[in-house]
Motif scaffolding. Structure first.
Motif, PDB file in Angstrom:
ATOM      1  N   ASP A  11      43.775  38.036  52.226  1.00 49.53           N
ATOM      2  CA  ASP A  11      42.734  37.226  52.680  1.00 49.53           C
ATOM      3  C   ASP A  11      41.865  36.912  51.404  1.00 49.53           C
ATOM      4  N   GLY A  12      42.291  36.684  50.138  1.00 51.94           N
ATOM      5  CA  GLY A  12      41.691  36.271  49.044  1.00 51.94           C
ATOM      6  C   GLY A  12      40.800  37.348  48.421  1.00 51.94           C
ATOM      7  N   LEU A  13      40.835  38.667  48.878  1.00 52.17           N
ATOM      8  CA  LEU A  13      40.280  39.647  48.257  1.00 52.17           C
ATOM      9  C   LEU A  13      41.220  40.762  47.692  1.00 52.17           C
ATOM     10  N   VAL A  14      40.763  41.429  46.818  1.00 58.08           N
ATOM     11  CA  VAL A  14      41.582  42.753  46.224  1.00 58.08           C
ATOM     12  C   VAL A  14      41.440  43.903  47.372  1.00 58.08           C
ATOM     13  N   VAL A  15      42.508  44.384  47.696  1.00 59.95           N
ATOM     14  CA  VAL A  15      42.422  45.634  48.791  1.00 59.95           C
ATOM     15  C   VAL A  15      42.840  46.784  47.938  1.00 59.95           C
ATOM     16  N   ARG A  16      42.478  48.038  48.647  1.00 59.79           N
ATOM     17  CA  ARG A  16      43.060  49.277  48.111  1.00 59.79           C
ATOM     18  C   ARG A  16      44.246  49.515  48.992  1.00 59.79           C
ATOM     19  N   ALA A  17      45.349  49.588  48.239  1.00 59.30           N
ATOM     20  CA  ALA A  17      46.776  49.856  48.749  1.00 59.30           C
ATOM     21  C   ALA A  17      47.043  51.476  49.006  1.00 59.30           C
ATOM     22  N   GLN A  18      47.542  51.774  50.156  1.00 58.07           N
ATOM     23  CA  GLN A  18      47.954  53.077  50.395  1.00 58.07           C
ATOM     24  C   GLN A  18      49.169  53.358  50.902  1.00 58.07           C
ATOM     25  N   MET A  19      50.310  53.931  50.497  1.00 57.49           N
ATOM     26  CA  MET A  19      51.354  54.107  51.240  1.00 57.49           C
ATOM     27  C   MET A  19      52.248  52.994  51.873  1.00 57.49           C
ATOM     28  N   GLY A  20      51.926  51.752  51.582  1.00 57.34           N
ATOM     29  CA  GLY A  20      52.602  50.674  51.995  1.00 57.34           C
ATOM     30  C   GLY A  20      52.035  50.275  53.468  1.00 57.34           C
ATOM     31  N   MET A  21      50.985  50.734  53.915  1.00 63.55           N
ATOM     32  CA  MET A  21      50.626  50.563  55.446  1.00 63.55           C
ATOM     33  C   MET A  21      49.534  49.406  55.128  1.00 63.55           C
ATOM     34  N   ARG A  22      50.308  48.206  55.080  1.00 60.14           N
ATOM     35  CA  ARG A  22      49.686  47.114  54.598  1.00 60.14           C
ATOM     36  C   ARG A  22      48.350  46.437  55.764  1.00 60.14           C
ATOM     37  N   PRO A  36      34.988  42.756  45.716  1.00 56.67           N
ATOM     38  CA  PRO A  36      36.332  42.958  45.648  1.00 56.67           C
ATOM     39  C   PRO A  36      37.234  41.552  45.175  1.00 56.67           C
ATOM     40  N   THR A  37      36.404  40.720  44.800  1.00 54.98           N
ATOM     41  CA  THR A  37      36.973  39.405  44.467  1.00 54.98           C
ATOM     42  C   THR A  37      37.852  39.577  43.136  1.00 54.98           C
ATOM     43  N   ILE A  38      39.005  38.788  43.112  1.00 53.71           N
ATOM     44  CA  ILE A  38      39.949  39.044  42.145  1.00 53.71           C
ATOM     45  C   ILE A  38      39.658  39.065  40.824  1.00 53.71           C
ATOM     46  N   GLU A  39      38.514  38.076  40.377  1.00 57.37           N
ATOM     47  CA  GLU A  39      38.008  37.939  39.079  1.00 57.37           C
ATOM     48  C   GLU A  39      37.101  39.031  38.539  1.00 57.37           C
ATOM     49  N   SER A  40      36.605  39.429  39.478  1.00 56.54           N
ATOM     50  CA  SER A  40      35.531  40.489  39.085  1.00 56.54           C
ATOM     51  C   SER A  40      36.259  41.932  39.165  1.00 56.54           C
ATOM     52  N   VAL A  41      37.317  41.983  39.641  1.00 56.54           N
ATOM     53  CA  VAL A  41      37.756  43.558  39.605  1.00 56.54           C
ATOM     54  C   VAL A  41      38.901  43.369  38.347  1.00 56.54           C
ATOM     55  N   ALA A  42      39.521  42.036  38.175  1.00 53.13           N
ATOM     56  CA  ALA A  42      40.155  41.983  36.934  1.00 53.13           C
ATOM     57  C   ALA A  42      39.404  42.287  35.599  1.00 53.13           C
ATOM     58  N   PRO A  68      53.633  30.635  48.752  1.00 54.36           N
ATOM     59  CA  PRO A  68      52.777  31.235  47.842  1.00 54.36           C
ATOM     60  C   PRO A  68      51.462  30.405  47.547  1.00 54.36           C
ATOM     61  N   SER A  69      50.317  31.170  47.545  1.00 52.80           N
ATOM     62  CA  SER A  69      49.077  30.496  47.574  1.00 52.80           C
ATOM     63  C   SER A  69      48.569  30.382  45.972  1.00 52.80           C
ATOM     64  N   ALA A  70      47.432  29.856  45.715  1.00 51.08           N
ATOM     65  CA  ALA A  70      46.837  29.962  44.453  1.00 51.08           C
ATOM     66  C   ALA A  70      46.212  31.597  43.875  1.00 51.08           C
ATOM     67  N   THR A  71      46.972  32.653  44.717  1.00 51.03           N
ATOM     68  CA  THR A  71      46.113  33.727  44.653  1.00 51.03           C
ATOM     69  C   THR A  71      45.769  34.098  43.000  1.00 51.03           C
ATOM     70  N   ALA A  72      46.738  34.132  42.268  1.00 50.72           N
ATOM     71  CA  ALA A  72      46.731  34.560  40.925  1.00 50.72           C
ATOM     72  C   ALA A  72      45.775  33.526  39.997  1.00 50.72           C
ATOM     73  N   ASP A  73      45.335  32.371  40.494  1.00 52.98           N
ATOM     74  CA  ASP A  73      44.512  31.435  39.871  1.00 52.98           C
ATOM     75  C   ASP A  73      43.213  32.127  39.212  1.00 52.98           C
ATOM     76  N   PRO A  74      42.585  33.076  39.821  1.00 52.35           N
ATOM     77  CA  PRO A  74      41.419  33.480  38.805  1.00 52.35           C
ATOM     78  C   PRO A  74      41.676  34.089  37.963  1.00 52.35           C
ATOM     79  N   LEU A  75      42.949  34.788  37.759  1.00 48.86           N
ATOM     80  CA  LEU A  75      43.049  35.604  36.703  1.00 48.86           C
ATOM     81  C   LEU A  75      43.380  34.699  35.278  1.00 48.86           C
TER      82      LEU A  75
END
Length: 233
Positions: A11-22, A36-42, A68-75
């Motif tokens: 949903d456009g935010l960086v999330v904490r992944a754990q054990m593949g339970m998405r 948790p925005t992509i650019e800020s976390v990066a 595929p969306s523009a997910t990586a664009d902020p990087l």
């Protein structure tokens, strides 16, 4: 040895992944970033080390099979601009080709998203195609023909053990060794479970070419000096 920070995006935010339970992933809370925005976390990760590569998992595309969306664009706003390894649940050759048209984006082909070996066969020789061999609970996720035909594998192969992700149990050393033994001269990248410098030392000793890392960066268990030591090897 390449250390690659992971950004799992939902949903456009960086999330904490754990054990593949998405379905249970929540926006990340980390001392590295106020949001948790992509650019800020990066940017927070870049304060630890000037990482030249980021791995981005577009979980919405992986789970829903959407384009595929523009997910990586902020990087690409970061300076210097990083390379991006993008896993967006690629299922069709057209989508992979579109991503590979950008010279700084690598397409990660997840075995769990494949119906057969067609896309892998079409792009396996491309220098920016990366195969992810996905496992959960000891089982391979994807067509068995992908796992059983290493001659189809590209130059870089990720070994992704989903139930190790964020679980702080250490990498799947036995499986990594088995894949490395079958891979010829391909570069094997460990994904899931890296806790600390001791895990990286063991991976390096095995000849593993790199590691995807998230939790240990946000917890501070891997610091800039330790990462630089491996990146310089």
């Amino acid at each position: 040895m390449l250390i690659i920070p992971v950004l799992d995006v939902k949903d456009g935010l960086v999330v904490r992944a754990q054990m593949g339970m998405r379905e249970s992933y929540k926006p990340i809370e980390t001392p590295l970033s106020p949001t948790p925005t992509i650019e800020s976390v990066a940017e927070g990760l870049r304060r630890i080390h000037p990482f030249p590569v980021f791995y981005v998992a577009d979980l919405d595309a992986i789970e829903k099979g959407s384009s595929p969306s523009a997910t990586a664009d902020p990087l690409f706003l970061l300076r210097p601009k990083p390379d991006v390894w993008l896993d967006a649940g690629f299922r069709e050759a057209k989508a992979v080709g579109a991503v590979l048209a950008d010279s700084q984006t690598f397409a990660v082909l997840g075995s769990e998203s494949q119906a057969d070996t067609d896309v892998l066969g079409a792009f396996g020789s491309h220098p920016r195609l990366i195969l992810s061999l996905d496992f959960r609970g000891g089982a391979f996720l994807g067509p068995p023909s992908i796992l059983s035909q290493p001659h189809l594998w590209p130059k870089r192969v990720i070994v992704m053990t989903l139930d190790k992700v964020g679980a702080r149990r250490g990498p799947d050393f036995d499986r990594l060794q088995a894949i490395k033994d079958a891979s010829g001269n391909r570069e094997i990248i460990a994904a899931g479970g890296v806790r600390n410098v001791d895990d990286l030392e063991r991976l390096y000793g095995m000849g593993i070419a790199g590691a995807l890392v998230a939790t240990s960066l946000h917890s501070g268990e891997l610091d800039g000096a330790e990462i630089s030591a491996f990146m310089d090897k």
